[in-house]
Design an enzyme around this catalytic site. Structure first.
Site, PDB file in Angstrom:
ATOM      1  N   PHE A  18       0.932  -1.324  -0.097  1.00  0.00           N
ATOM      2  CA  PHE A  18      -0.320   0.053   0.144  1.00  0.00           C
ATOM      3  C   PHE A  18       0.839   1.245  -0.036  1.00  0.00           C
ATOM      4  O   PHE A  18       0.385   2.257  -0.496  1.00  0.00           O
ATOM      5  CB  PHE A  18      -1.006  -0.006   1.128  1.00  0.00           C
ATOM      6  N   GLU A  19       2.149   1.186   0.529  1.00  0.00           N
ATOM      7  CA  GLU A  19       2.916   2.390   0.683  1.00  0.00           C
ATOM      8  C   GLU A  19       3.643   2.727  -0.696  1.00  0.00           C
ATOM      9  O   GLU A  19       3.748   4.033  -1.236  1.00  0.00           O
ATOM     10  CB  GLU A  19       3.995   2.149   1.608  1.00  0.00           C
ATOM     11  N   GLY A  20       4.027   1.663  -1.272  1.00  0.00           N
ATOM     12  CA  GLY A  20       4.921   1.725  -2.403  1.00  0.00           C
ATOM     13  C   GLY A  20       6.334   2.199  -2.098  1.00  0.00           C
ATOM     14  O   GLY A  20       6.454   2.793  -0.913  1.00  0.00           O
TER      15      GLY A  20
END
Length: 148
Positions: A18-20
Site C-alpha cells: 500500500f505504501e509503495g
C-alpha cells in the site's frame, strides 16, 4: 503480562504493497512530506533517499507501530489481527489509534465491532479516498483472517 508480538513477513508485505517506495520526497494527499515507504519523520521537500535507507526507515517505523500495538492492546491477538493493526497504526499514527473506537472495541473483547471500524478510516484531509478505503478493507480482511 502477554509477550510482545512482532510484525510478520505477511504484514510487512501489506505495508509495502500500500505504501509503495518513492525515493524522492513528495507531499501526500494530506500535504505531509513523505519519502520511502511512507516515512514522514523529518522529511522535507527536496529530500532523496536510497532503497536501503527506505527499507531501514520502514523497519524502524513498523517497529514503532508494533510497539504501540503491543502497548495499547490489552487482549490476546492472533498474528493476522496484530499485522492488520500494525499496518493501521503505521498509516494513521499512534495517537489516532489510541483514541479510536476500534481500540476501545478491541480491548472490550468485541472483535466484530473492532473489525467493522477499519473502513470508517477512509478520509484524509476531510476527503474520502478510494485508495485509503481499499487499504482499510485489506486490513479488515487481514484482521478477520481472510485473504485479501
Amino acid at each position: 503480562m502477554k509477550p510482545p508480538m512482532t510484525y510478520s513477513k505477511a504484514g510487512e508485505q501489506l505495508t509495502e504493497r500500500f505504501e509503495g517506495c518513492r525515493l524522492q520526497a513528495y507531499a501526500d494527499t494530506g500535504g505531509v512530506w513523505t519519502i520511502g515507504y511512507g516515512h514522514t519523520h523529518g522529511v522535507m521537500e527536496g529530500m532523496a533517499c536510497t532503497r536501503e535507507q527506505a527499507l531501514a526507515w520502514l523497519e524502524q517505523d513498523t517497529r514503532e507501530a508494533a510497539a504501540a500495538v503491543n502497548r495499547l492492546v490489552t487482549v490476546p491477538l492472533e498474528q493476522a489481527e496484530f499485522d492488520a493493526l500494525v499496518d493501521f497504526v503505521f498509516n494513521l499514527g499512534v495517537g489516532a489509534f489510541a483514541r479510536s473506537t476500534l481500540l476501545r472495541d478491541l480491548n472490550a473483547g468485541n472483535l466484530a465491532a473492532a473489525a467493522a471500524q477499519f473502513p470508517l478510516w477512509d478520509h484524509d484531509a476531510g476527503r474520502v479516498l478510494a485508495g485509503l478505503l481499499h487499504r482499510r478493507l485489506a486490513e479488515q480482511m487481514e484482521f478477520e483472517g481472510r485473504t485479501a
